[in-house]
Design an enzyme around this catalytic site. Structure first.
Site, PDB file in Angstrom:
ATOM      1  N   SER A 139     -36.900   0.037 -22.635  1.00 23.94           N
ATOM      2  CA  SER A 139     -35.948   0.824 -21.861  1.00 23.94           C
ATOM      3  C   SER A 139     -36.105   2.310 -22.167  1.00 23.94           C
ATOM      4  O   SER A 139     -37.145   2.891 -21.869  1.00 23.94           O
ATOM      5  CB  SER A 139     -34.527   0.303 -22.112  1.00 23.94           C
ATOM      6  OG  SER A 139     -33.624   0.789 -21.151  1.00 23.94           O
ATOM      7  N   HIS A 175     -36.268  -2.219 -16.238  1.00 21.82           N
ATOM      8  CA  HIS A 175     -35.253  -3.168 -15.746  1.00 21.82           C
ATOM      9  C   HIS A 175     -35.307  -3.258 -14.214  1.00 21.82           C
ATOM     10  O   HIS A 175     -34.277  -3.281 -13.543  1.00 21.82           O
ATOM     11  CB  HIS A 175     -33.856  -2.749 -16.206  1.00 21.82           C
ATOM     12  CG  HIS A 175     -33.754  -2.496 -17.678  1.00 21.82           C
ATOM     13  ND1 HIS A 175     -34.147  -3.422 -18.608  1.00 21.82           N
ATOM     14  CD2 HIS A 175     -33.300  -1.410 -18.375  1.00 21.82           C
ATOM     15  CE1 HIS A 175     -33.944  -2.927 -19.828  1.00 21.82           C
ATOM     16  NE2 HIS A 175     -33.440  -1.707 -19.698  1.00 21.82           N
TER      17      HIS A 175
END
Length: 247
Positions: A139, A175
């Site tokens: 991330s 994501h």
């Protein structure tokens, strides 16, 4: 053990629920260790050296404790570089150069970049990368290596960040399959020229770079994808890359 070429594994994964612990390192982190030329064996005190940098989540000590248990199970010699309230090691660069892998956790990429720059870690990490220590993360710990990406660092609505470290001359989307706004925001950022060519990962997928060249996509979950988003003329195109399944 330095690699022969600067190596980055940028991911949207790497952690899974544990069997006897709350979390374990998943296949993407193990793959980063393999890329370094070392291996992890449970109970091996001379296992791979992995340094966790948790700046993006504020160096949360409880999370470091969870990772310590995950590292014990994996056979890693895990250390933590904390920057709050002061650096946890005397010589940051020397400590990082001793590692096989540096794994950067998720959270706020904007805060991560600001704190890293205040401590000179942006330049230190570039030298460590060029020395052959494998850089990886999830991330925010993926976006940081690129020119920028989409982020919720400023609030619930996703926006763009375009001042990341730039080791890799692309944008990065994380994501991509699990948060509905990620894809349209990336397409918009590319369309407006905020980001150039942008490399994106579904949850559980990683992108391997040798130097600045994308070598392959890998996955710890079957059926997931990676994507190249580009502006071609007056339109934005998206090309899917099928990852190699790590198991």
């Amino acid at each position: 053990m330095p690699t022969q070429e600067p190596t980055i594994l940028a991911t949207s994964g790497g952690i899974r629920p544990g069997h006897r612990s709350r979390v374990e390192f998943n296949s993407l982190v193990h793959h980063a260790v393999e890329l370094s030329g070392t291996t992890g064996t449970t109970g091996n005190s001379a296992g791979p050296r992995v340094c966790h940098i948790g700046t993006a989540s504020g160096d949360q000590r409880w999370w470091a404790g969870e990772l310590n248990e995950a590292a014990r199970i994996a056979g890693f010699r895990l250390s933590h570089l904390n920057l709050f309230t002061m650096p946890s090691v005397e010589d940051i660069e020397a400590h990082l150069l001793e590692q096989d892998v540096i794994w950067v956790g998720g959270g706020s990429v904007v805060n991560l970049l600001a704190v890293w720059r205040a401590h000179g870690l942006d330049q230190i990490l570039r030298r460590v990368w060029q020395a052959g220590v494998v850089l990886t993360g999830v991330s925010a710990g993926s976006i940081c290596w690129f020119n920028g990406g989409s982020t919720d660092s400023f609030g619930p609505e996703l926006s763009g960040v375009d001042n990341a470290l730039g080791f890799l001359p692309y944008g990065n989307g994380v994501h991509y399959d699990s948060e509905a706004r990620r894809r349209p925001v990336i397409h918009d950022l590319v369309d407006r020229g905020v980001l150039g060519e942008t490399h994106c990962t579904d949850d559980g997928v990683g992108l391997l770079y040798r130097g600045t060249t994308l070598i392959e996509a890998v996955s710890e979950q079957p059926g997931k994808g990676a994507y190249l988003v580009r502006r071609n003329g007056n339109e934005v195109t998206e090309e899917r890359i099928e990852p190699r399944y790590l198991g």
